[in-house]
Design an enzyme around this catalytic site. Sequence first.
Site, PDB file in Angstrom:
ATOM      1  N   ASP A 167       0.816  -1.228   0.000  1.00  0.00           N
ATOM      2  CA  ASP A 167       0.000   0.000   0.000  1.00  0.00           C
ATOM      3  C   ASP A 167       0.845   1.271   0.000  1.00  0.00           C
ATOM      4  O   ASP A 167       0.396   2.322   0.486  1.00  0.00           O
ATOM      5  CB  ASP A 167      -0.952   0.026   1.202  1.00  0.00           C
ATOM      6  CG  ASP A 167      -1.900  -1.164   1.207  1.00  0.00           C
ATOM      7  OD1 ASP A 167      -2.361  -1.544   0.110  1.00  0.00           O
ATOM      8  OD2 ASP A 167      -2.152  -1.721   2.288  1.00  0.00           O
ATOM      9  N   ASP A 192       2.502   0.102  -5.053  1.00  0.00           N
ATOM     10  CA  ASP A 192       1.058   0.272  -5.193  1.00  0.00           C
ATOM     11  C   ASP A 192       0.797   1.320  -6.266  1.00  0.00           C
ATOM     12  O   ASP A 192       1.025   1.088  -7.449  1.00  0.00           O
ATOM     13  CB  ASP A 192       0.429   0.637  -3.847  1.00  0.00           C
ATOM     14  CG  ASP A 192      -1.088   0.496  -3.871  1.00  0.00           C
ATOM     15  OD1 ASP A 192      -1.625  -0.038  -4.857  1.00  0.00           O
ATOM     16  OD2 ASP A 192      -1.737   0.923  -2.905  1.00  0.00           O
ATOM     17  N   ASP A 196      -2.673   8.441  -5.490  1.00  0.00           N
ATOM     18  CA  ASP A 196      -3.991   8.014  -5.030  1.00  0.00           C
ATOM     19  C   ASP A 196      -4.714   9.221  -4.439  1.00  0.00           C
ATOM     20  O   ASP A 196      -4.182   9.882  -3.538  1.00  0.00           O
ATOM     21  CB  ASP A 196      -3.873   6.928  -3.961  1.00  0.00           C
ATOM     22  CG  ASP A 196      -3.807   5.529  -4.551  1.00  0.00           C
ATOM     23  OD1 ASP A 196      -3.408   5.408  -5.722  1.00  0.00           O
ATOM     24  OD2 ASP A 196      -4.133   4.564  -3.840  1.00  0.00           O
ATOM     25  N   ARG A 247      -4.840   2.911 -15.421  1.00  0.00           N
ATOM     26  CA  ARG A 247      -5.225   3.986 -14.505  1.00  0.00           C
ATOM     27  C   ARG A 247      -4.624   5.330 -14.905  1.00  0.00           C
ATOM     28  O   ARG A 247      -3.842   5.916 -14.171  1.00  0.00           O
ATOM     29  CB  ARG A 247      -4.876   3.640 -13.054  1.00  0.00           C
ATOM     30  CG  ARG A 247      -5.556   2.387 -12.553  1.00  0.00           C
ATOM     31  CD  ARG A 247      -5.374   2.184 -11.067  1.00  0.00           C
ATOM     32  NE  ARG A 247      -6.072   0.963 -10.629  1.00  0.00           N
ATOM     33  CZ  ARG A 247      -6.097   0.519  -9.374  1.00  0.00           C
ATOM     34  NH1 ARG A 247      -5.486   1.211  -8.430  1.00  0.00           N
ATOM     35  NH2 ARG A 247      -6.749  -0.584  -9.073  1.00  0.00           N
TER      36      ARG A 247
END
Length: 377
Positions: A167, A192, A196, A247
């Site tokens: 993470d 990760d 984010d 993404r």
Amino acid sequence: MGNSHGHHRKHRFSVPNNTVPPPPYKYENSQHHYPPNQNQGTSNSNITMTTLPYANADISLRSLAAQAEGFGRCAIGGLHGSLYHVTSLLDDGPGSLRDACRKKEPLWIVFEVSGTIHLSSYLSVSSYKTIDGRGQKIKLTGKGLRLKECEHVIICNLEIEGGRGPDVDAIQIKPNSKHIWIDRCTLSDFEDGLIDITRGSTDITISRCHFHQHDKTILIGSDPKHVDDRCMKVTIHHCFFDGTRQRHPRVRFAKVHLYNNYSRNWGIYAVCASVESQIFSQHNIYEAGQKKVAFKYLHEKAADKDAEATGHIISEGDLFINGSQSGLMTENVGCNKFHPGEHYQTWTVEPPTDDLKQVLHHCTGWQSVARPADQAV
């Protein structure tokens, strides 16, 4: 980057419905010389093409403040604070980046050294901070930056790569952070994500960044349970997604404006719309590798809804090359649409030409640019 000496002309885009008057969208068509990105290894030092935004942002040190386009346009960073001079590449202690970022007062953080800072844990950034890497070559590795419940943060001209651990993201923005601008950063190779944006964080712009050597690049909205993420608004423009697998970004709930980005050789998809997301993709360049479909849709169920839903993508003036296909859904997907003109009046957008592609290839990410002189606010 220096001044732009070209002209401006007004350019009007069609608006999808009658609820939004068509404001004048600034259109840059000026000629400008850009140096190559030093970490690209190119020898072509006299590329002459149309300009990128923010041509005046390097006139003085604090010219960056509130210069962003899009949803992060109000970010002032440490505009009204003192200069903090980072003199140490250690993870902590006097003169370190961590020491600067934990201070509560506004600060404009500059570097007196070049080199690598190995972070043993997330580096938390407090409100009203500018981390300004102009004039040096600073690389952050090991862990990343965490923007938690903060506002008015500018991160400019850094390399962030090689993050390890479960993470671990290069830049993690959550929860409830706002007025953030990430500009001219090179991001790669984290376990990760690279960026984010989750848990109600909003009013964010990501510009002129170079993403490479990575899988899950930008996530906006982490989970269909977090329905409060419906407030999130993000602009991503003039970025280069260079062989990253997916993404660019993946979106849940948020409103996202993408313009003048260059995505090439994605591994799964370029842009993904999931539950209730509203994406406006404008004048981007999508250049396929082995995978040809740029847009992907995923159905998920919001915690307060009975049925699954996906998101909506509007593609206006996008360029699909090398056999790429949009993959746009034409049927009604049961969610709202948005136009960026509902939220801000001007932004700088170019036609998706080969010239623009070359600019984004060479002039995104960390730049060998001198640190401007500081002037009194």
